[in-house]
Enzyme design. Structure first.
Site, PDB file in Angstrom:
ATOM      1  N   LYS A 179      46.095  23.882  27.770  1.00  0.00           N
ATOM      2  CA  LYS A 179      45.514  24.931  28.633  1.00  0.00           C
ATOM      3  C   LYS A 179      45.299  26.213  27.842  1.00  0.00           C
ATOM      4  O   LYS A 179      45.928  26.442  26.790  1.00  0.00           O
ATOM      5  CB  LYS A 179      46.392  25.230  29.848  1.00  0.00           C
ATOM      6  CG  LYS A 179      47.835  25.686  29.539  1.00  0.00           C
ATOM      7  CD  LYS A 179      48.028  27.174  29.312  1.00  0.00           C
ATOM      8  CE  LYS A 179      49.475  27.567  29.017  1.00  0.00           C
ATOM      9  NZ  LYS A 179      49.664  28.905  28.484  1.00  0.00           N
ATOM     10  N   ASP A 236      54.590  26.137  33.601  1.00  0.00           N
ATOM     11  CA  ASP A 236      53.196  25.679  33.447  1.00  0.00           C
ATOM     12  C   ASP A 236      52.979  24.246  33.931  1.00  0.00           C
ATOM     13  O   ASP A 236      51.839  23.786  34.009  1.00  0.00           O
ATOM     14  CB  ASP A 236      52.780  25.738  31.964  1.00  0.00           C
ATOM     15  CG  ASP A 236      52.639  27.161  31.459  1.00  0.00           C
ATOM     16  OD1 ASP A 236      52.416  28.065  32.285  1.00  0.00           O
ATOM     17  OD2 ASP A 236      52.744  27.359  30.239  1.00  0.00           O
TER      18      ASP A 236
HETATM   19  O1  C5P Z   1      59.130  28.242  32.535  1.00  0.00           O
HETATM   20  P1  C5P Z   1      59.200  28.133  31.050  1.00  0.00           P
HETATM   21  O2  C5P Z   1      60.279  27.205  30.587  1.00  0.00           O
HETATM   22  O3  C5P Z   1      57.893  27.853  30.404  1.00  0.00           O
HETATM   23  O4  C5P Z   1      59.614  29.576  30.563  1.00  0.00           O
HETATM   24  C1  C5P Z   1      60.144  29.826  29.272  1.00  0.00           C
HETATM   25  C2  C5P Z   1      60.749  31.211  29.273  1.00  0.00           C
HETATM   26  O5  C5P Z   1      59.705  32.188  29.377  1.00  0.00           O
HETATM   27  C3  C5P Z   1      61.674  31.499  30.431  1.00  0.00           C
HETATM   28  O6  C5P Z   1      62.984  31.117  30.147  1.00  0.00           O
HETATM   29  C4  C5P Z   1      61.541  33.012  30.571  1.00  0.00           C
HETATM   30  O7  C5P Z   1      62.336  33.655  29.602  1.00  0.00           O
HETATM   31  C5  C5P Z   1      60.086  33.270  30.202  1.00  0.00           C
HETATM   32  N1  C5P Z   1      59.198  33.338  31.382  1.00  0.00           N
HETATM   33  C6  C5P Z   1      59.269  34.425  32.220  1.00  0.00           C
HETATM   34  N2  C5P Z   1      58.431  34.494  33.302  1.00  0.00           N
HETATM   35  C7  C5P Z   1      57.538  33.520  33.541  1.00  0.00           C
HETATM   36  C8  C5P Z   1      57.434  32.409  32.682  1.00  0.00           C
HETATM   37  C9  C5P Z   1      58.289  32.354  31.600  1.00  0.00           C
HETATM   38  O8  C5P Z   1      60.079  35.333  32.017  1.00  0.00           O
HETATM   39  N3  C5P Z   1      56.730  33.631  34.583  1.00  0.00           N
END
Ligand code: C5P
Length: 329
Positions: free
Chosen positions: A42, A168
């Protein structure tokens, strides 16, 4: 290289009212025991951080675009109850840290599935680049096992399970070209008005890894320095302008609508991202943006030829970057 872990099923998950997910074009080869699927990457054409949440994630407003750059995933039923992952890239873990593994494990546990699965990943999407490769692999496994294990879960149910794996993942579960993402990016509104839009891109990924939590931490620090808690950013342009520009297929307006507020944080710590942006600008690309928390940078160009010519030129000049001609998918 494979890794097998023994599993113990736990809770049951209701499939009441589940709709079947229609067959899609995303199928190379199938039998009752095996599926081979494309797992797309993406881009974020727009990313606005609204505020920090109590769970320490951030509320976002983002526009996702699914792109033709993809991994190939094979999912094969096993007679025993093991989940194994093998991948042709050393950058990807082949154990329980792998999001594809965790996707299979969530389903196996929830539905008390007795059989296991062997997952093979041919990695083409650069890792840790802001292209959602790991999340896409997880979504592909959820979709594939929904079929192989005949779970009959609908998109909403799969997206809810996917959100436990990463912000995502739900976008990829919807299998749409464009969508708006709200919440932490996991609340998906497909943008069906844009389903006729076709875009060509030059995509450049410098060989550095960017940690998403690190960038959000730096984002928070930057906000505190400026003393502007609450609404963290009020960018002009906005996502609605961008959607209108995409619908009108106006490259000039699209250029004005592209926006990613994380870009100014990432470029501070990873100056290579600026080098890529400047190189694309010097090649005459007008619409240039970093995707996610980076370091992948894309440009929107007018044709397949322009994308291919640019990719060939950049590959010759910068062997330390990975350059791709891609389109939305
Ligand atoms: O959800 P994902 O595992 O992709 O997120 C990785 C890290 O990115 C999370 O642990 C957080 O620190 C940060 N994040 C965030 N807000 C979001 C998406 C991700 O703070 N909306």
């Amino acid at each position: 290289m494979g890794c097998g872990l023994k599993l113990t099923p736990t809770t049951h998950y209701s499939t009441h009212n589940a709709q079947l997910i229609p067959n899609t074009h995303n199928r190379h080869n199938e039998s009752d025991n095996k599926l081979v699927l494309k797992s797309y990457a993406k881009l974020n054409l727009y990313l606005e951080v609204l505020n920090k949440r109590k769970d320490s994630y951030h509320n976002l407003r983002t526009i996702f675009e699914r792109i033709s750059l993809s991994d190939k995933i094979s999912i094969k039923k096993r007679r025993d109850n093991l989940i194994t992952v093998s991948c042709d890239s050393r950058e990807v873990p082949s154990n329980s840290l792998n999001l594809a593994y965790r996707a299979a494990k969530i389903l196996q546990d929830k539905f008390k599935i007795k059989s296991g699965v062997s997952i093979g990943i041919e990695k083409r999407i650069p890792v840790g680049a802001g292209l959602g490769g790991g999340s896409s692999n997880a979504a592909t496994v959820l979709l594939g096992l929904n079929k192989l294990w005949k779970l009959k879960l609908n998109r909403q149910q799969l997206a809810k399970l996917g959100a436990q794996l990463g912000s995502d993942v739900p976008f990829f579960v919807y299998e749409v070209k464009f969508a708006r993402g709200l919440g932490r990016g996991d609340v998906i509104k497909p943008l069906s008005a844009l389903s006729g839009v076709n875009l060509w891109h030059i995509l450049v990924v410098p060989k550095i890894h960017v940690s998403t939590p690190y960038i959000y931490k730096k984002w928070d620090a930057q906000i505190h320095k400026k003393g502007r808690p609450g609404v963290l950013t009020r960018p002009v342009p906005n996502d609605k302008m961008l959607c209108l520009a995409l619908k009108k297929k106006s490259l000039n307006s699209i250029a004005l609508g592209l926006n990613n507020v994380l870009e100014k944080v990432t470029v501070k710590f990873y100056p290579e991202v600026t080098v890529v942006k400047e190189k694309l600008a010097s090649c005459g690309v007008k619409s240039i943006l970093m995707s996610g928390s980076g370091p992948a940078v894309f440009g929107i160009v007018a044709s397949r030829k322009e994308a291919a010519d640019l990719a060939a030129k950049l590959k010759a000049q910068h062997q330390d970057w990975r350059s791709f001609a891609i389109k939305n998918a």
